[in-house]
Design an enzyme around this catalytic site. Structure first.
Site, mmCIF file in Angstrom:
data_model
loop_
_atom_site.group_PDB
_atom_site.id
_atom_site.type_symbol
_atom_site.label_atom_id
_atom_site.label_comp_id
_atom_site.label_asym_id
_atom_site.label_seq_id
_atom_site.Cartn_x
_atom_site.Cartn_y
_atom_site.Cartn_z
ATOM 1 N N SER A 148 22.431 29.113 57.712
ATOM 2 C CA SER A 148 21.363 28.347 58.288
ATOM 3 C C SER A 148 21.192 27.388 59.417
ATOM 4 C CB SER A 148 21.015 27.952 57.010
ATOM 5 O OG SER A 148 19.642 27.395 56.768
ATOM 6 N N ASP A 297 15.173 25.809 62.175
ATOM 7 C CA ASP A 297 16.177 25.754 62.152
ATOM 8 C C ASP A 297 17.127 27.364 62.970
ATOM 9 O OD1 ASP A 297 16.119 27.347 59.973
ATOM 10 O OD2 ASP A 297 17.152 26.498 58.507
ATOM 11 N N ASP A 299 17.994 29.988 62.070
ATOM 12 C CA ASP A 299 18.252 31.092 61.377
ATOM 13 C C ASP A 299 16.498 30.670 60.646
ATOM 14 O OD1 ASP A 299 18.326 29.340 58.494
ATOM 15 O OD2 ASP A 299 18.796 31.302 57.840
ATOM 16 N N ASP A 301 13.969 29.936 59.086
ATOM 17 C CA ASP A 301 13.327 29.888 57.695
ATOM 18 C C ASP A 301 12.998 29.004 57.714
ATOM 19 O OD1 ASP A 301 15.978 28.051 57.157
ATOM 20 O OD2 ASP A 301 16.657 29.975 55.070
#
Length: 555
Positions: A148, A297, A299, A301
């Protein structure tokens, strides 16, 4: 673990290690202080927020191929304990961090060796695509290789179960127990061309794109000018395509951060919450006179938002974004069964918005593994919105996790609607304040490094419970909630809340980092006064509250 035991374990890992850098690291540990060897080879990375996360490196306390393979084997063993009419099915995705693609293919090969079917996504994609795919193909589980927004040296392993949500207790502990019993030299891998490994050719991504674009009313050729940065992550192609399908064609991508790069060369930390991360994007947004700056961010999400505010720009915090999204979703939907969810550390504004719109409301512990549960577990409620203050938002229940792509699209829609009315996003926020009071939130964190950090954090939390403050600033505390005790209506967790008339403060250790976090909110009613002036009053109360608890944590 004794020094001799650590040495045996290190030799075992060395024999299985295929990465030259990791081999050299183990050899250096074997030649170095025994205490460091023991620390590195005692236990393994623990399952925290729905999986593993840690620095890349050698041994069971780091992210590497051996630990990933062992974890995949543990997940397979847990899956095979359930009754299946046919072999379990797992969908696997990955981001663009160092070794993410290797970890994903290793995972598929380990699972296939244990007679578990796999669908491997075709390229580095956003985490929400993986979470959506679990539900879409009715998979038994999903695995996303991602760290992440963690620092560049990290990678991670996020695990979902058949309900499409991140794993929670007791599943995480059960998998961890299986992992405890596995050594690196006993894990076997099938060939990547095994018939049990299906290489998805983009069908699941295509279905996600259609779903995401349908989250808003189609806006043919919207004139909204948007600046976007994926912060060297995997969001660009997916977000731009979703926006185009929904009619938002004027999306300008920050060139310096457009392509995936695991080194994140233009930022100190790839976290949009960290000051400075969005500076380059903001410079470009001003140059093109954008109506909106959005960021994901790495990734994709999470969602960050910066908006014009008169002659300046305003970075909205997670609670402000969540309140604006909630108002938009609730105002444009119907039904007495609607459900909105947030966490105990987020703003109380959502509770007021839900009451205003006749919507069910629930609070959960922090993290989307908790936020999605009320909607999943309830037969009579329709989950329409959920959020946490750390820039995580879920619009609808097509994805049982936070989704920075669909949240960005819905935020673009509400911005476009406001622009058509000659109003700004900040005007919309002020409307909520006039109706429900000025709500301002903030937080402080304290990091505790080293082997003694965990013990020090425990001592501080115990001290707060044993000798709680009597005031927040100059205001008397009228309620203390210890969430580690029964009676809060939630599963026990290490957090304490202090409430006064206009202020609330919550103190808790982080679940993923060696931090103690202090969250505060101040609320001031609007009674004919200028909203901007009242924001200053509320901010002063907020600062006093944070300083009060900050002094307590620092001792």
């Amino acid at each position: 673990m004794s020094g001799d035991q650590a040495r045996v374990a290190a030799q075992q890992w060395l024999e299985c290690e295929s990465d030259l850098n990791n081999c050299q690291e183990i050899e250096a540990l074997l030649a170095g202080p025994e205490s460091e060897l023991i620390e590195r080879f005692t236990g393994h990375l623990e399952f925290g927020t729905a999986g593993l996360r840690g620095s890349l490196g050698a041994g069971p306390q780091r992210m590497n191929r051996s630990l990933v393979q062992m974890t995949a084997a543990a997940i397979a063993q847990r899956l095979l304990q359930e009754n299946h009419e046919e072999p379990p099915l797992v969908v696997i995705g990955f981001d663009a961090r160092t070794q993410s693609d290797v970890f994903a293919s290793d995972t598929a090969r380990v699972l296939a060796n244990q007679n578990v079917r796999c669908v491997l996504l075709p390229k580095a994609l956003p985490t929400p695509v993986l979470a959506f795919s679990v539900l879409q193909i009715k998979a038994s589980a999903g695995i996303m290789v991602t760290a992440s927004h963690n620092p560049r040296q990290d990678n991670g392993y996020k695990v979902y179960w058949k309900d499409g949500a991140q794993i929670n207790a007791p599943l995480d502990k059960e998998i961890s127990v299986y992992l405890d019993g596995i050594t690196p030299n006993e894990v076997k891998l099938a060939s990547l061309d095994s018939p049990l490994i299906i290489q998805d050719e983009g069908n699941l991504l295509e279905q996600y794109l259609d779903m995401a674009a349908s989250c808003v009313a189609q806006s043919p050729e919207s004139e909204l000018k948007i600046m976007y940065t994926p912060i060297h992550g995997v969001g660009k192609d997916t977000l731009v395509e979703v926006f185009a399908r929904a009619g938002f064609t004027s999306v300008h991508v920050l060139e310096e951060q457009a392509e995936p790069d695991p080194d994140f060369p233009t930022v100190d930390f790839p976290n949009p919450e960290v000051p400075g991360t969005l500076d380059l994007a903001l410079i470009e947004a001003k140059k093109i006179d954008a109506d909106l700056l959005i960021a994901n961010d790495p990734d994709a999400d999470r969602l960050a938002v910066v908006v014009p505010d008169g002659e300046t720009w305003r970075t909205l915090n997670g609670n402000e974004i969540g309140s604006l999204l909630a108002e938009h979703v609730l105002k444009s939907s119907e039904g007495s069964d609607r459900l909105a969810v947030t966490t105990i550390v987020s703003s109380r504004m959502l509770k007021k918005l839900a009451a205003h719109h006749g919507t069910h409301y629930e609070e959960t512990l922090t993290g989307f593994k908790w936020i999605m549960r009320p909607g999943i577990d309830s037969q009579g409620k329709n989950f329409v919105f959920g959020y946490e203050e750390a820039l995580g938002f879920a619009v609808g229940d097509h994805v049982h996790d936070k989704d920075g792509v669909t949240a960005a699209l819905v935020f673009a829609e509400l911005t476009a609607n406001a622009k058509k009315q000659g109003r700004s996003v900040v005007d919309c926020l002020h409307d909520l304040w006039v109706r429900h009071g000025v709500h301002v939130t903030g937080q402080m964190t304290h990091r505790f490094e080293g082997s003694e950090g965990s013990e020090e954090m425990t001592q501080i939390m115990n001290q707060i419970r044993d000798d709680p403050p009597k005031k927040i600033g100059v205001v008397d505390i009228n309620k203390v909630i210890d969430f580690s005790e029964e009676g809060s209506g939630l599963p026990p967790t290490d957090a304490v809340a202090f409430e006064a008339d206009e202020v609330r403060v919550i103190v808790r250790p982080s679940g993923t980092e060696p931090l103690i976090k202090i969250y505060a909110e101040a609320v001031v009613a609007v009674e004919g006064e200028n909203v901007a002036n009242l924001e200053e009053v509320a901010l002063k109360k907020l600062e006093e509250a944070l300083e009060c608890l900050d002094d307590l944590v620092k001792g």
